[in-house]
Scaffold this motif. Structure first.
Motif, short mmCIF file in Angstrom:
data_model
loop_
_atom_site.label_atom_id
_atom_site.label_comp_id
_atom_site.label_asym_id
_atom_site.label_seq_id
_atom_site.Cartn_x
_atom_site.Cartn_y
_atom_site.Cartn_z
N LEU A 113 0.70 -1.13 -0.20
CA LEU A 113 0.09 0.08 0.16
C LEU A 113 1.02 1.23 -0.09
O LEU A 113 0.61 2.35 -0.90
CB LEU A 113 -0.92 0.06 1.13
CG LEU A 113 -1.96 1.28 1.20
CD1 LEU A 113 -2.91 1.17 0.16
CD2 LEU A 113 -2.74 1.14 2.59
N GLY A 116 2.33 1.79 -3.41
CA GLY A 116 1.12 2.11 -4.31
C GLY A 116 0.48 3.48 -4.02
O GLY A 116 -0.21 4.04 -5.17
N THR A 126 -6.64 2.59 -9.28
CA THR A 126 -7.27 1.95 -8.38
C THR A 126 -6.34 1.25 -7.70
O THR A 126 -5.24 1.05 -7.79
CB THR A 126 -8.23 0.99 -8.94
OG1 THR A 126 -7.53 -0.18 -9.64
CG2 THR A 126 -8.94 1.64 -9.70
N ARG A 127 -6.97 0.86 -6.10
CA ARG A 127 -6.07 0.08 -5.33
C ARG A 127 -5.37 -1.14 -5.72
O ARG A 127 -4.13 -1.63 -5.72
CB ARG A 127 -6.69 -0.16 -3.91
CG ARG A 127 -5.73 -0.95 -2.86
CD ARG A 127 -6.37 -0.77 -1.60
NE ARG A 127 -5.60 -1.43 -0.45
CZ ARG A 127 -5.93 -1.12 0.78
NH1 ARG A 127 -6.61 -0.46 1.15
NH2 ARG A 127 -5.14 -1.91 1.50
N HIS A 128 -6.11 -1.88 -6.73
CA HIS A 128 -5.83 -3.31 -7.29
C HIS A 128 -4.70 -2.80 -8.26
O HIS A 128 -3.94 -3.47 -8.34
CB HIS A 128 -6.99 -3.85 -7.82
CG HIS A 128 -6.75 -5.01 -8.78
ND1 HIS A 128 -6.10 -6.14 -7.81
CD2 HIS A 128 -6.60 -5.31 -10.03
CE1 HIS A 128 -5.97 -7.20 -8.91
NE2 HIS A 128 -6.13 -6.52 -10.14
N GLU A 129 -4.81 -1.79 -9.09
CA GLU A 129 -3.99 -1.46 -10.26
C GLU A 129 -2.76 -1.08 -9.42
O GLU A 129 -1.39 -1.43 -9.96
CB GLU A 129 -4.43 -0.49 -11.01
CG GLU A 129 -5.52 -0.73 -11.92
CD GLU A 129 -6.28 0.27 -12.65
OE1 GLU A 129 -6.96 0.28 -13.65
OE2 GLU A 129 -6.10 1.60 -12.17
N GLU A 131 -1.35 -1.83 -6.57
CA GLU A 131 -0.96 -2.92 -5.99
C GLU A 131 -0.01 -3.94 -6.80
O GLU A 131 1.00 -4.43 -6.69
CB GLU A 131 -1.86 -3.84 -5.39
CG GLU A 131 -1.36 -5.11 -4.72
CD GLU A 131 -2.49 -6.14 -3.71
OE1 GLU A 131 -2.87 -7.05 -4.33
OE2 GLU A 131 -2.92 -5.50 -2.78
N GLN A 132 -0.62 -4.23 -8.10
CA GLN A 132 0.01 -4.74 -9.25
C GLN A 132 1.36 -3.99 -9.79
O GLN A 132 2.35 -4.41 -9.97
CB GLN A 132 -0.90 -4.83 -10.54
CG GLN A 132 -2.19 -5.96 -10.17
CD GLN A 132 -1.81 -7.66 -9.47
OE1 GLN A 132 -0.88 -8.00 -10.12
NE2 GLN A 132 -2.37 -7.57 -8.71
N GLU A 133 1.23 -2.80 -9.98
CA GLU A 133 2.41 -2.00 -10.07
C GLU A 133 3.49 -2.13 -9.16
O GLU A 133 4.54 -1.91 -9.26
CB GLU A 133 1.84 -0.51 -10.55
CG GLU A 133 3.17 0.64 -10.91
CD GLU A 133 3.66 -0.23 -12.09
OE1 GLU A 133 4.70 0.76 -12.55
OE2 GLU A 133 3.39 -0.84 -12.95
N ARG A 147 5.69 -10.49 -4.81
CA ARG A 147 4.31 -10.55 -4.64
C ARG A 147 3.68 -11.00 -3.46
O ARG A 147 2.51 -10.41 -3.13
CB ARG A 147 3.95 -11.58 -5.83
CG ARG A 147 2.39 -11.72 -6.10
CD ARG A 147 2.16 -12.60 -7.40
NE ARG A 147 2.50 -11.65 -8.30
CZ ARG A 147 1.80 -10.90 -8.97
NH1 ARG A 147 0.66 -10.33 -8.66
NH2 ARG A 147 2.19 -10.20 -10.12
N ASN A 151 2.19 -7.71 1.35
CA ASN A 151 1.43 -7.81 2.38
C ASN A 151 1.94 -7.56 3.90
O ASN A 151 1.13 -7.67 5.03
CB ASN A 151 0.29 -8.78 2.45
CG ASN A 151 -0.65 -8.66 1.32
OD1 ASN A 151 -1.24 -7.71 0.96
ND2 ASN A 151 -0.70 -9.85 0.61
#
Length: 229
Positions: A113, A116, A126-129, A131-133, A147, A151
């Protein structure tokens, strides 16, 4: 002749003490050229970190602190910009790796987080995008098992790994200038070498200017294109 990407002119930062205002830095001027590594060198306590923080506007408006001078970047004097405008630039076109990663990282937020966050703020992801970046960025700075570890929290990482996280955060939005404040402090010699090699590799790949703050002349000899004392 190539124009500087950043020009600092007569930068003075003073702090208010009981007996009046006292300058921490006085009349500092330097240029940063595109795609170079400029080492800002001086003994401990001479004002290197204050210089970088003042140039980025991080001390502007702080109680008991007074900053004057000019900081020219992208055709604008950052010293004249309001805080709302500076926030659009900091973490985006100008980024900084702070000196102590354990105190600079938020202890209650997972590192994914934190990496990101600038992407969500500056790039509207977005939070998901984001996170992937963040995973890609952490892999780029060679954080093992990125990966899974997005967390995890800062206390679960070693000093060298936390420094890699800080580098990933600074690189998130592709800055034109990266200030690195003593990025090898408190790291052992082997990890210092790895972090310096990583900074050089990423600078060459992304073609940004690097301003490295240090008092270690061994680091300067390894990485500097120019030196400002």
């Amino acid at each position: 002749m190539t124009k500087p990407v950043l020009s600092v002119r007569n930068l003075t930062t003073s702090f208010k003490l009981r007996k009046g205002w006292f300058p921490a830095i006085s009349g500092v001027s330097f240029d940063v050229m595109p795609n170079e590594t400029l080492c800002l060198v001086g003994e401990s306590g001479c004002g290197k970190s204050i210089t970088a923080m003042s140039a980025m506007g991080l001390l502007k408006g702080q109680h008991g602190c007074r900053v004057s001078g000019e900081v020219w970047f992208d055709g604008r004097n950052l010293a004249e910009l309001a805080e709302a405008e500076l926030r659009k630039i900091r973490g985006n076109k100008l980024a900084m790796i702070f000196q102590e990663p354990m105190t600079s990282l938020n202890p209650v937020l997972p590192i994914g987080l934190q990496v990101g966050e600038p992407l969500m703020f500056h790039r509207g992801m977005t939070r998901h995008e984001a996170e992937q970046e963040a995973v890609r960025l952490l892999e780029q700075v060679k954080l093992p098992d990125a990966r899974r570890r997005i967390n995890h929290y800062p206390h679960q990482f070693s000093g060298g790994m936390r420094q890699r996280v800080m580098i990933a955060i600074a690189l998130a939005c592709g800055p034109q200038i990266l200030f690195a404040d003593e990025p090898t402090t408190a790291l052992d010699v082997t990890i210092q070498s790895q972090v310096l090699a990583l900074l050089q590799e990423i600078r060459d790949e992304h073609a940004f200017a690097l301003v490295l703050i240090t008092h270690d002349l061994g680091v300067v000899a390894t990485i500097a294109d120019r030196v400002a004392v």
